[in-house]
Design a protein around this motif. Structure first.
Motif, PDB file in Angstrom:
ATOM      1  N   THR A 317       0.904  -1.149   0.013  1.00 26.96           N
ATOM      2  CA  THR A 317       0.084   0.079  -0.219  1.00 26.96           C
ATOM      3  C   THR A 317       0.855   1.444  -0.092  1.00 26.96           C
ATOM      4  O   THR A 317       0.544   2.331  -0.710  1.00 26.96           O
ATOM      5  N   GLU A 344      -0.187   1.906   7.890  1.00 20.70           N
ATOM      6  CA  GLU A 344      -1.067   0.949   7.273  1.00 20.70           C
ATOM      7  C   GLU A 344      -1.029  -0.285   8.329  1.00 20.70           C
ATOM      8  O   GLU A 344      -2.123  -1.100   8.215  1.00 20.70           O
ATOM      9  N   SER A 346      -1.139  -0.664  11.315  1.00 18.58           N
ATOM     10  CA  SER A 346      -2.092  -0.424  12.460  1.00 18.58           C
ATOM     11  C   SER A 346      -3.249  -0.829  11.968  1.00 18.58           C
ATOM     12  O   SER A 346      -4.397  -0.892  12.729  1.00 18.58           O
ATOM     13  N   VAL A 347      -3.731  -0.687  10.709  1.00 19.07           N
ATOM     14  CA  VAL A 347      -5.184  -0.666   9.992  1.00 19.07           C
ATOM     15  C   VAL A 347      -5.216  -2.109   9.939  1.00 19.07           C
ATOM     16  O   VAL A 347      -6.121  -2.734  10.097  1.00 19.07           O
ATOM     17  N   ALA A 348      -4.288  -2.805   9.584  1.00 20.63           N
ATOM     18  CA  ALA A 348      -4.170  -4.000   8.906  1.00 20.63           C
ATOM     19  C   ALA A 348      -4.295  -5.033  10.210  1.00 20.63           C
ATOM     20  O   ALA A 348      -4.948  -6.083  10.206  1.00 20.63           O
ATOM     21  N   LYS A 350      -5.365  -5.301  13.804  1.00 18.33           N
ATOM     22  CA  LYS A 350      -6.222  -4.439  14.753  1.00 18.33           C
ATOM     23  C   LYS A 350      -5.532  -4.561  16.164  1.00 18.33           C
ATOM     24  O   LYS A 350      -4.993  -5.897  16.443  1.00 18.33           O
TER      25      LYS A 350
END
Length: 375
Positions: A317, A344, A346-348, A350
């Motif tokens: 990403t 990114e 931290s989004v993928a 949890k």
């Protein structure tokens, strides 16, 4: 549950730039997984070849410091293995120091590759041969002494076959050894024949140029274990990555396994690129290989399942958004790339939030502290 111990060894050049990258990424992954991990850092900053040349007045001083670095790093690895550490991340250090250690600890480099569906396992013999030689200096002359041994050859080949059986349910179909065996008066031929009979698998000796020709003409055959001497594998590792790994060396990390029984299989992870001393302190070194090493160690040695896949998605990403260092055609610095990947990530992944959490269960991935003498 005892927190897993991860060791860190840092060399000159861009080592001080990349060590904080490793620490940040490992800490973020373990925190997101709710895992505790302790990072044990070697107290010595090891030389690169460039730093030796810059600081030493003569060959004798380079030889002395090279030996000191090798002795210290070997002892650090032995102490960590004895304490239960199973993974070390190391930035680049001077090659002569490194190969003295690899000889003493019987190290191999391991690289699985896939080409058009064909599975290949490269096991690079770093424990013997020209790279592991010791130097004797006289005016205008260097004599380099090295050796091959049947015991080490058997150790390397047996490990390669065992590793292939772990990777592939069907096991390896063949073992090809790429060495300059014509220089050894038939000794390697005899050792390979005895091993083939003992292991019940085809083991063939090839000259390195023959292996090159066969790979270029036919490509690799499925389930081939390629055990290679350093003299060939050092050069071809990068070529094989480019041709069959679809990756530049600047982006890759790799693993070295210490086969000496006292090391208990201690695995050392490193970036494939070198010390890049010209980039030191400029926030320009490509951090991708270090990020990947942190993810690999987190997943394989710190109980963080899915870490590698999550990091790969985060890297993809960030790169799709053009967040790349100059060597990859971008304009971002090291810190900017790492910040983007961690955002990114931290989004993928949890954050792990248990129902009840005590103070003693908090993530503690200790960074930048020498704990070797206090544990």
């Amino acid at each position: 549950m005892t927190a897993p111990l991860i060791a860190l060894a840092v060399g000159r050049g861009t080592g001080p730039d990349l060590a904080p990258v490793f620490e940040r990424v490992l800490h973020r992954i373990t925190r997101l997984h709710g895992v505790e991990a302790e990072l044990v850092r070697s107290p010595r900053l090891y030389h690169s070849y460039v730093s030796l040349r810059a600081e030493c007045a003569d060959t004798a001083e380079i030889t002395r410091l090279t030996a000191l670095d090798a002795a210290h790093y070997e002892q650090f690895c032995r102490e960590q293995a004895a304490a239960g550490v199973r993974a070390v991340f190391r930035t680049a250090i001077n090659a002569q120091s490194l190969y003295l250690v690899r000889q003493r600890l019987a190290a191999v480099k391991v690289e699985p590759l896939v080409a058009a569906g064909a599975r290949l396992l490269l096991v690079r013999d770093q424990a013997q041969g020209f790279y592991t030689g010791e130097n004797q200096h006289t005016p205008g002359r260097v004599v380099r002494t090295m050796e091959f041994s049947r015991a080490v050859t058997e150790q390397v080949v047996r490990y390669a076959v065992r590793r292939a059986r772990e990777l592939w349910p069907e096991g390896p179909a063949r073992v090809q050894m790429a060495y300059k065996f014509h220089l050894l008066d038939g000794a390697l031929d005899d050792w390979a024949a005895a091993l083939s009979a003992a292991l019940g698998i085809e083991i063939s000796l090839f000259q390195p140029d023959t292996v090159n020709r066969n790979l270029i003409t036919h490509g690799p055959e499925d389930r081939t274990v390629l055990v290679a001497g350093n003299e060939w594998a050092d050069i071809m590792h990068v070529v094989l990555l480019d041709r069959y790994g679809s990756e530049r060396q600047e982006n890759r990390c790799t693993e070295n396994v210490n086969l000496h029984p006292e090391l208990h299989g201690l695995t050392e992870y490193q970036t494939v690129h070198g010390s890049a001393d010209d980039l030191a302190g400029r926030d320009l070194v490509n951090p991708v290989a270090t990020v990947r090493a942190a993810a690999r160690i987190a997943e394989r040695h710190a109980g963080c399942p899915g870490a590698e896949a999550a990091v790969e998605a985060a890297l993809a990403t960030a790169q799709a958004r053009g967040v790349l260092t100059p060597d990859l055609g971008g304009a971002a610095g090291t810190t900017e790339v790492v910040d983007a990947v961690l955002a990114e990530l931290s989004v993928a992944l949890k954050p792990f939030v248990p129902a009840a959490r005590s103070a003693s269960a908090r993530v503690s991935a200790t960074s930048g502290t020498d704990r070797a003498g206090t544990r």
